[in-house]
Enzyme design. Structure first.
Site, PDB file in Angstrom:
ATOM      1  N   ASP A   1     141.268 -13.773 -93.925  1.00  0.00           N
ATOM      2  CA  ASP A   1     142.318 -13.514 -94.920  1.00  0.00           C
ATOM      3  C   ASP A   1     141.957 -14.063 -96.305  1.00  0.00           C
ATOM      4  O   ASP A   1     142.686 -13.817 -97.260  1.00  0.00           O
ATOM      5  CB  ASP A   1     143.652 -14.133 -94.483  1.00  0.00           C
ATOM      6  CG  ASP A   1     143.625 -15.647 -94.568  1.00  0.00           C
ATOM      7  OD1 ASP A   1     142.667 -16.260 -94.046  1.00  0.00           O
ATOM      8  OD2 ASP A   1     144.548 -16.220 -95.175  1.00  0.00           O
TER       9      ASP A   1
ATOM     10  N   LEU B   1     141.491 -18.638 -88.472  1.00  0.00           N
ATOM     11  CA  LEU B   1     142.764 -19.023 -87.838  1.00  0.00           C
ATOM     12  C   LEU B   1     143.956 -18.849 -88.795  1.00  0.00           C
ATOM     13  O   LEU B   1     144.777 -17.947 -88.624  1.00  0.00           O
ATOM     14  CB  LEU B   1     142.662 -20.472 -87.338  1.00  0.00           C
ATOM     15  CG  LEU B   1     143.867 -21.044 -86.621  1.00  0.00           C
ATOM     16  CD1 LEU B   1     144.220 -20.250 -85.378  1.00  0.00           C
ATOM     17  CD2 LEU B   1     143.616 -22.510 -86.236  1.00  0.00           C
TER      18      LEU B   1
ATOM     19  N   SER C   1     137.022 -21.353 -88.134  1.00  0.00           N
ATOM     20  CA  SER C   1     138.060 -21.835 -89.059  1.00  0.00           C
ATOM     21  C   SER C   1     137.614 -23.087 -89.806  1.00  0.00           C
ATOM     22  O   SER C   1     136.875 -23.907 -89.266  1.00  0.00           O
ATOM     23  CB  SER C   1     139.326 -22.154 -88.247  1.00  0.00           C
ATOM     24  OG  SER C   1     140.225 -22.938 -88.997  1.00  0.00           O
TER      25      SER C   1
ATOM     26  N   LYS D   1     133.113 -22.335 -96.320  1.00  0.00           N
ATOM     27  CA  LYS D   1     133.063 -20.936 -96.753  1.00  0.00           C
ATOM     28  C   LYS D   1     133.095 -20.959 -98.293  1.00  0.00           C
ATOM     29  O   LYS D   1     133.815 -21.793 -98.844  1.00  0.00           O
ATOM     30  CB  LYS D   1     134.280 -20.175 -96.223  1.00  0.00           C
ATOM     31  CG  LYS D   1     134.393 -20.172 -94.689  1.00  0.00           C
ATOM     32  CD  LYS D   1     135.774 -19.644 -94.270  1.00  0.00           C
ATOM     33  CE  LYS D   1     136.005 -19.872 -92.786  1.00  0.00           C
ATOM     34  NZ  LYS D   1     137.351 -19.489 -92.341  1.00  0.00           N
TER      35      LYS D   1
HETATM   36  P1  B16 Z   1     142.880 -28.823 -92.265  1.00  0.00           P
HETATM   37  P2  B16 Z   1     141.234 -21.296 -92.008  1.00  0.00           P
HETATM   38  C1  B16 Z   1     141.932 -23.402 -93.520  1.00  0.00           C
HETATM   39  O1  B16 Z   1     141.965 -22.711 -92.308  1.00  0.00           O
HETATM   40  C2  B16 Z   1     143.179 -23.169 -94.344  1.00  0.00           C
HETATM   41  O2  B16 Z   1     143.261 -21.810 -94.733  1.00  0.00           O
HETATM   42  C3  B16 Z   1     143.147 -24.033 -95.578  1.00  0.00           C
HETATM   43  O3  B16 Z   1     144.327 -23.844 -96.349  1.00  0.00           O
HETATM   44  C4  B16 Z   1     143.015 -25.506 -95.144  1.00  0.00           C
HETATM   45  O4  B16 Z   1     142.923 -26.346 -96.290  1.00  0.00           O
HETATM   46  C5  B16 Z   1     141.777 -25.663 -94.279  1.00  0.00           C
HETATM   47  O5  B16 Z   1     141.856 -24.796 -93.165  1.00  0.00           O
HETATM   48  C6  B16 Z   1     141.596 -27.078 -93.784  1.00  0.00           C
HETATM   49  O6  B16 Z   1     142.634 -27.372 -92.893  1.00  0.00           O
HETATM   50  O7  B16 Z   1     143.472 -29.679 -93.349  1.00  0.00           O
HETATM   51  O8  B16 Z   1     143.807 -28.547 -91.109  1.00  0.00           O
HETATM   52  O9  B16 Z   1     141.538 -29.352 -91.800  1.00  0.00           O
HETATM   53  O10 B16 Z   1     141.915 -20.287 -92.859  1.00  0.00           O
HETATM   54  O11 B16 Z   1     139.750 -21.475 -92.317  1.00  0.00           O
HETATM   55  O12 B16 Z   1     141.517 -21.110 -90.541  1.00  0.00           O
HETATM   56 MG    MG Z   2     142.334 -18.230 -93.365  1.00  0.00          MG
END
Ligand code: B16
Ligand code: MG
Length: 218
Positions: free
Chosen positions: A171, A11, A115, A146
Site C-alpha cells: 500500500d 501487513l 512488513s 523499504k
Molecule cells: P512498528 P508495513 C509499517 O508496516 C507501517 O506501515 C508504518 O507506519 C510503521 O511505522 C512501520 O510498520 C513500523 O511499525 O512501529 O510496529 O515497528 O506497512 O510495512 O506492514
Molecule cells: Mg503498508
C-alpha cells in the site's frame, strides 16, 4: 506455464488498517511536545520504519532531540500503540483477505509476509492469521528499510522461490519501489495516482482473484 509461485504481503494497509492506531499514538506524542499532527501528516509514515517515522514527526514540529531521547520517545509511542493492537481481533482483517489467502493455499501458491513492523507477529496472532504464512519477514529481521528490497528478497529466499516468480502486495509507494527493485511483480493496494509504478492497482484484496493474479504472468 504459470510463473507465479508465491505472494508476499505487506501487513499495515494491506491485511489490516493499523495506521489509525499508529496515528493516535504519534499524535499523543506530538501534542505532548506542543504541536499538532494531522491525518495528512500520518500518510507520510505509512510503510516507514519506527525511527524514521519519529524523525518525520520531529521535523514537522521543528524539534531536535538527542539519539537517547529519541529512543525513549519511540519506546513510549510503541508501548501506547501496542495497547491498541492488543485489543484487535479477527474483525479487523480487511475485506477479502481471508478469502484470497484461502484461494492461494488451494492453488498451491506460497505465502509470505514482508512488513516493516516490529509488531507484525503480535498483529498476525491477534488476527488469527499466522498459520497462513510459510515465512514471516518483519522489522526485526531486516536492516534496510523499504524502498530497499531486502524484506521481500528475504521472504522469497525463505520460501525457496525466485524473485521473478513472486508477487508483492503493497500500500506504500516505498514498498512498491522495493518490490520492483527486487525484480518482483507488484500489486498496489490503494490510490493508483500514488502507486502508479505497480503492475496492477486495486482498492483492496477483496478485488483480487486468480484470474487477475495470472494477468501478471506476462
Ligand atoms: P512498528 P508495513 C509499517 O508496516 C507501517 O506501515 C508504518 O507506519 C510503521 O511505522 C512501520 O510498520 C513500523 O511499525 O512501529 O510496529 O515497528 O506497512 O510495512 O506492514
Ligand atoms: Mg503498508
Amino acid at each position: 506455464m504459470t510463473k507465479i509461485k508465491a505472494c508476499i504481503f505487506d501487513l499495515d494497509g494491506v491485511i489490516v488498517d493499523t495506521a489509525k492506531f499508529h496515528y493516535i499514538a504519534w499524535k499523543e506524542l506530538a501534542n505532548e511536545m506542543g504541536f499538532d499532527f494531522t491525518t495528512e501528516d500520518n500518510e507520510r509514515l505509512k510503510g516507514v520504519s519506527r525511527m524514521t517515522s519519529l524523525d518525520i514527526l520531529l521535523s514537522i514540529g521543528k524539534i531536535e532531540k538527542s539519539e537517547e531521547e529519541k529512543l525513549a520517545m519511540a519506546t513510549k509511542k510503541n508501548e501506547n500503540y501496542v495497547t491498541y493492537i492488543l485489543k484487535m481481533g479477527p474483525e479487523e482483517i480487511l475485506p477479502g483477505t481471508k478469502e484470497f489467502l484461502d484461494t492461494l493455499k488451494k492453488e498451491g501458491i506460497k505465502i509470505a509476509l514482508g512488513s516493516a513492523s516490529k509488531n507484525a507477529m503480535t498483529i498476525l496472532e491477534r488476527l488469527e492469521l499466522t498459520h497462513y504464512f510459510e515465512a514471516i519477514i518483519d522489522g526485526t529481521k531486516v536492516s534496510k528499510a523499504k524502498p530497499d528490497p531486502e524484506v521481500f528478497l528475504k521472504g522469497a529466499q525463505a520460501l525457496g522461490v525466485q524473485p521473478e516468480n513472486c508477487v508483492v502486495f503493497e500500500d506504500a509507494e516505498a514498498g512498491v519501489e522495493a518490490a520492483l527493485a527486487g525484480g518482483m511483480k507488484c500489486v498496489g493496494i490503494g490510490n493508483a495516482a500514488i502507486l502508479g509504478k505497480a503492475h496492477l492497482v486495486v482498492d483492496g484484496l477483496h478485488q483480487m482473484n486468480m484470474q487477475k493474479l495470472y494477468t501478471l504472468n506476462n
